[in-house]
Motif scaffolding. Structure first.
Motif, PDB file in Angstrom:
ATOM      1  N   SER A   1      38.724 -30.937 -11.510  1.00 49.01           N
ATOM      2  CA  SER A   1      37.321 -30.634 -11.189  1.00 49.01           C
ATOM      3  C   SER A   1      36.907 -31.465  -9.983  1.00 49.01           C
ATOM      4  O   SER A   1      37.399 -32.590  -9.776  1.00 49.01           O
ATOM      5  N   SER A   2      35.975 -30.901  -9.175  1.00 47.32           N
ATOM      6  CA  SER A   2      35.497 -31.633  -7.992  1.00 47.32           C
ATOM      7  C   SER A   2      34.657 -32.837  -8.378  1.00 47.32           C
ATOM      8  O   SER A   2      34.433 -33.739  -7.569  1.00 47.32           O
ATOM      9  N   GLU A   3      34.204 -32.858  -9.620  1.00 46.99           N
ATOM     10  CA  GLU A   3      33.385 -33.983 -10.061  1.00 46.99           C
ATOM     11  C   GLU A   3      34.225 -35.231 -10.296  1.00 46.99           C
ATOM     12  O   GLU A   3      33.679 -36.324 -10.486  1.00 46.99           O
ATOM     13  N   GLN A   4      35.562 -35.116 -10.280  1.00 47.57           N
ATOM     14  CA  GLN A   4      36.425 -36.263 -10.530  1.00 47.57           C
ATOM     15  C   GLN A   4      36.682 -37.085  -9.270  1.00 47.57           C
ATOM     16  O   GLN A   4      37.306 -38.138  -9.352  1.00 47.57           O
ATOM     17  N   VAL A   5      36.226 -36.614  -8.111  1.00 48.67           N
ATOM     18  CA  VAL A   5      36.462 -37.348  -6.863  1.00 48.67           C
ATOM     19  C   VAL A   5      35.140 -37.499  -6.130  1.00 48.67           C
ATOM     20  O   VAL A   5      34.158 -36.777  -6.367  1.00 48.67           O
ATOM     21  N   ILE A   6      35.150 -38.462  -5.211  1.00 49.11           N
ATOM     22  CA  ILE A   6      33.996 -38.710  -4.346  1.00 49.11           C
ATOM     23  C   ILE A   6      34.484 -38.682  -2.926  1.00 49.11           C
ATOM     24  O   ILE A   6      35.696 -38.886  -2.671  1.00 49.11           O
ATOM     25  N   PRO A   7      33.557 -38.438  -1.962  1.00 42.86           N
ATOM     26  CA  PRO A   7      33.977 -38.446  -0.564  1.00 42.86           C
ATOM     27  C   PRO A   7      34.574 -39.801  -0.200  1.00 42.86           C
ATOM     28  O   PRO A   7      34.084 -40.856  -0.604  1.00 42.86           O
ATOM     29  N   GLY A   8      35.616 -39.754   0.558  1.00 36.87           N
ATOM     30  CA  GLY A   8      36.296 -40.965   1.006  1.00 36.87           C
ATOM     31  C   GLY A   8      37.435 -41.376   0.106  1.00 36.87           C
ATOM     32  O   GLY A   8      38.202 -42.279   0.468  1.00 36.87           O
ATOM     33  N   SER A   9      37.558 -40.785  -1.125  1.00 38.53           N
ATOM     34  CA  SER A   9      38.671 -41.171  -1.998  1.00 38.53           C
ATOM     35  C   SER A   9      39.975 -40.502  -1.517  1.00 38.53           C
ATOM     36  O   SER A   9      39.947 -39.498  -0.813  1.00 38.53           O
ATOM     37  N   GLU A  10      41.060 -41.068  -1.948  1.00 37.02           N
ATOM     38  CA  GLU A  10      42.391 -40.591  -1.522  1.00 37.02           C
ATOM     39  C   GLU A  10      43.050 -39.843  -2.690  1.00 37.02           C
ATOM     40  O   GLU A  10      43.083 -40.344  -3.816  1.00 37.02           O
TER      41      GLU A  10
END
Length: 462
Positions: free
Chosen positions: A430-439
C-alpha cells in the motif's frame, strides 16, 4: 652276340657230301628254340584284330600298329586272369614271349598277361603326377582351408546336365534350402574339360559371390575322370582362396583333385551333406533362442518397472496429477505386458503350426516369410515402446510446466515487480506504508532496483 650252330641229321650227311641239310620241321623247331632262348618276356603295345575265341578257351588274335602286325596266342590258363573280354580294335598292352608255330612256320607271341593300354598308361601317369605333387607339398594338411559352418553362397562346378548336379541339389534342398546355390557349368570329361574347370575356379575366386566351392561329377572309368587328374586343375585348386570340396565319382574312385582339395567326399551326395548343416537342428536352435528372448524381455520389463517405481517416488507433487499418471502408467505397463505375452504366444503357436506343416510342405518359402514377420514385429514392438516412452516424457514436461505457472516467481516474468522496504525488507502492498524521500527496493524477474520515493498518491487521489 651269341651265335648258335645247328647240326643236321647225321644220317643225311654222307649222301649230301657234308652239307648240312635241314628238314622243314627241323628248321622251324630250331628257329622256335632260338627265339624262345634269346628273347625274354617283353611288353608289347598294339591294337587287337582277328580276335578268335574257340571252344578250347584259348584266345587267338593279331596285334598290329600302323606299320606291322604279329600273330598272338593266349592260352586258357592265362586268359582266365584277364578282367575284360578282348574286342576288335581295342588297344592293349601284352606281356609275352616270342615264339614260332612250327606247323605253319608262323612267328607269334605267346601272351602271359594282358591289360588295357589306356588305363595302364593313365595309371602310370597318375602315379607319377601324384608323387611329384606330393613332393611339392600340394597334399599337405597345413594348406587345407576350413569350410564355413554356414555357407552364404555355394558355387557348384560341374556339368549342368549330369546326374551329380541333381543329387547335389536334392541334398542341399532337403538339408538347408535357404542357402543360395549357383551352378558354374563345365565339361567334366574330354579335352576341353580341364581348361574349363581351371577357368571356372579362377572366375569363382574373382567374382566375390561365393564362400565355398564344390567340384563334382558322377562315376566313370579312369579315362572319364581324367580331367580331375590334370596338373593344371590340381594347381588351380591349390591356389584357390576359397575352400573347395571335391566329390568326384564313387567311393572307390580317387583323383588328384581329391588329394589337393580342402575336403574330399566319397560321392557328390556326401559332398553336399558335408557342405551344409541340418536345417531341422537349426530350427531347434531358433526355438531355444525364442525362449531366451522371452526371458530377456521379462527381465527388461522388470527393469522398466523398477525405474518407473523410482520415478513415482520422486514425482510427488502435485500429488493428484502424479497419481493419475502413475495409474495410467501401470495400466499401460499391464497392457504392454499382456500384448507382449500375446505376441509371444502367437509366435509359439505359429512355430508349432509350421513344424506340423513342415512334414507335408517344403519349408523354404514359409521360413522366409516367418523371418520377415518376426523382423517386422520386432521393429513394430520397438517403435511402440519408443512412442509410449515419448508420450510419458511429454506428459511429465506438461506437468512440470503447470507447476511452474503456479510459482509466484513466475509472475515476475510477465513484467511485475516485488516492492520491499530497503531497510526492513518488508513487502510494500500500500502507498500508505511509505513516505516521500524513503528508499524502497523493486525486485524484477532479472535483477533488483533501488528507488527513492518522490511523491506518494493514495487510492483516493487517483
Amino acid at each position: 652276340m651269341t651265335t648258335t650252330h645247328f647240326t643236321a641229321d647225321p644220317a643225311s650227311s654222307p649222301a649230301n657230301n657234308g652239307r648240312e641239310i635241314f628238314s622243314v620241321s627241323q628248321l622251324n623247331r630250331h628257329a622256335r628254340q632260338l627265339l624262345e632262348t634269346h628273347l625274354p618276356l617283353l611288353w608289347v603295345e598294339g591294337e587287337l584284330s582277328n580276335v578268335s575265341t574257340p571252344s578250347s578257351g584259348h584266345w587267338y588274335f593279331t596285334l598290329k600298329d600302323d606299320q606291322a602286325q604279329v600273330r598272338c596266342c593266349m592260352f586258357r590258363n592265362r586268359n582266365m586272369l584277364v578282367r575284360f573280354k578282348p574286342q576288335q580294335g581295342q588297344h592293349v598292352l601284352l606281356r609275352a614271349r616270342v615264339s614260332l608255330y612250327e606247323g605253319r612256320g608262323d612267328y607269334q607271341l605267346i601272351a602271359e598277361h594282358m591289360e588295357e593300354a589306356g588305363s595302364g598308361a593313365l595309371q602310370r601317369a597318375f602315379d607319377e603326377l601324384k608323387h611329384r605333387l606330393s613332393q611339392e607339398g600340394l597334399f599337405n594338411e597345413a594348406h587345407k582351408k576350413a569350410l564355413p559352418p554356414l555357407p552364404q553362397h555355394i558355387g557348384v562346378i560341374t556339368s549342368p546336365t549330369g546326374a551329380a548336379i541333381r543329387d547335389v541339389l536334392s541334398v542341399l534342398e532337403r538339408r538347408f534350402p535357404s542357402i543360395p546355390v549357383t551352378v558354374i557349368p563345365v565339361a567334366v570329361q574330354g579335352k576341353e574339360s580341364a581348361p574349363q574347370i581351371v577357368k571356372a575356379i579362377e572366375l569363382a575366386n574373382r567374382c566375390g559371390l561365393f564362400d565355398v566351392l564344390l567340384l563334382t561329377r558322377g562315376g566313370g572309368s579312369m579315362e572319364d575322370l581324367w580331367s580331375f587328374n590334370d596338373e593344371n586343375v590340381a594347381r588351380a585348386i591349390f591356389n584357390s582362396q576359397l575352400p573347395i570340396v571335391c566329390g568326384v565319382g564313387h567311393e572307390v574312385d580317387f583323383t588328384i583333385a581329391d588329394f589337393v582339395a580342402d575336403l574330399r567326399a566319397p560321392t557328390p551326395s556326401a559332398a553336399a551333406e558335408l557342405l551344409v548343416p541340418d536345417g531341422d537342428e537349426w530350427l531347434d536352435k531358433f526355438i531355444g533362442f525364442e525362449v531366451l528372448l522371452e526371458e530377456a524381455m521379462q527381465r527388461r520389463l522388470q527393469q522398466w518397472q523398477r525405474h518407473l517405481h523410482h520415478l513415482q517416488q520422486r514425482l510427488r507433487h502435485p500429488r493428484e496429477r502424479l497419481e493419475q499418471q502413475a495409474q495410467r502408467l501401470d495400466n499401460l505397463e499391464l497392457r504392454l505386458k499382456n500384448h507382449i505375452k500375446q505376441l509371444l504366444r502367437d509366435h509359439k503357436n505359429n512355430v508349432q503350426q509350421l513344424r506340423i506343416r513342415q512334414q507335408a510342405h517344403h519349408p523354404q518359402l514359409r521360413l522366409e516369410q516367418l523371418k520377415e514377420r518376426i523382423a517386422a514385429n520386432s521393429a513394430n514392438l520397438h517403435k511402440a515402446q519408443i512412442r509410449i516412452l515419448q508420450r510419458k516424457q511429454q506428459n511429465l514436461i506438461e506437468t512440470l510446466r503447470l507447476l511452474n505457472t503456479l510459482n509466484p516467481l513466475s509472475t515476475l516474468e510477465r513484467g511485475y515487480a516485488l516492492v520491499t522496504d530497503s531497510q526492513t525488507r518488508k513487502v510494500i502492498t500500500s502507498s500508505e506504508q511509505v513516505i516521500p524521500g524513503s528508499e524502497i527496493s523493486a525486485r524484477l524477474a532479472q535483477g533488483e532496483l533501488i528507488c527513492r520515493v518522490e511523491q506518494v498518491r493514495s487510492k483516493s487521489d487517483s
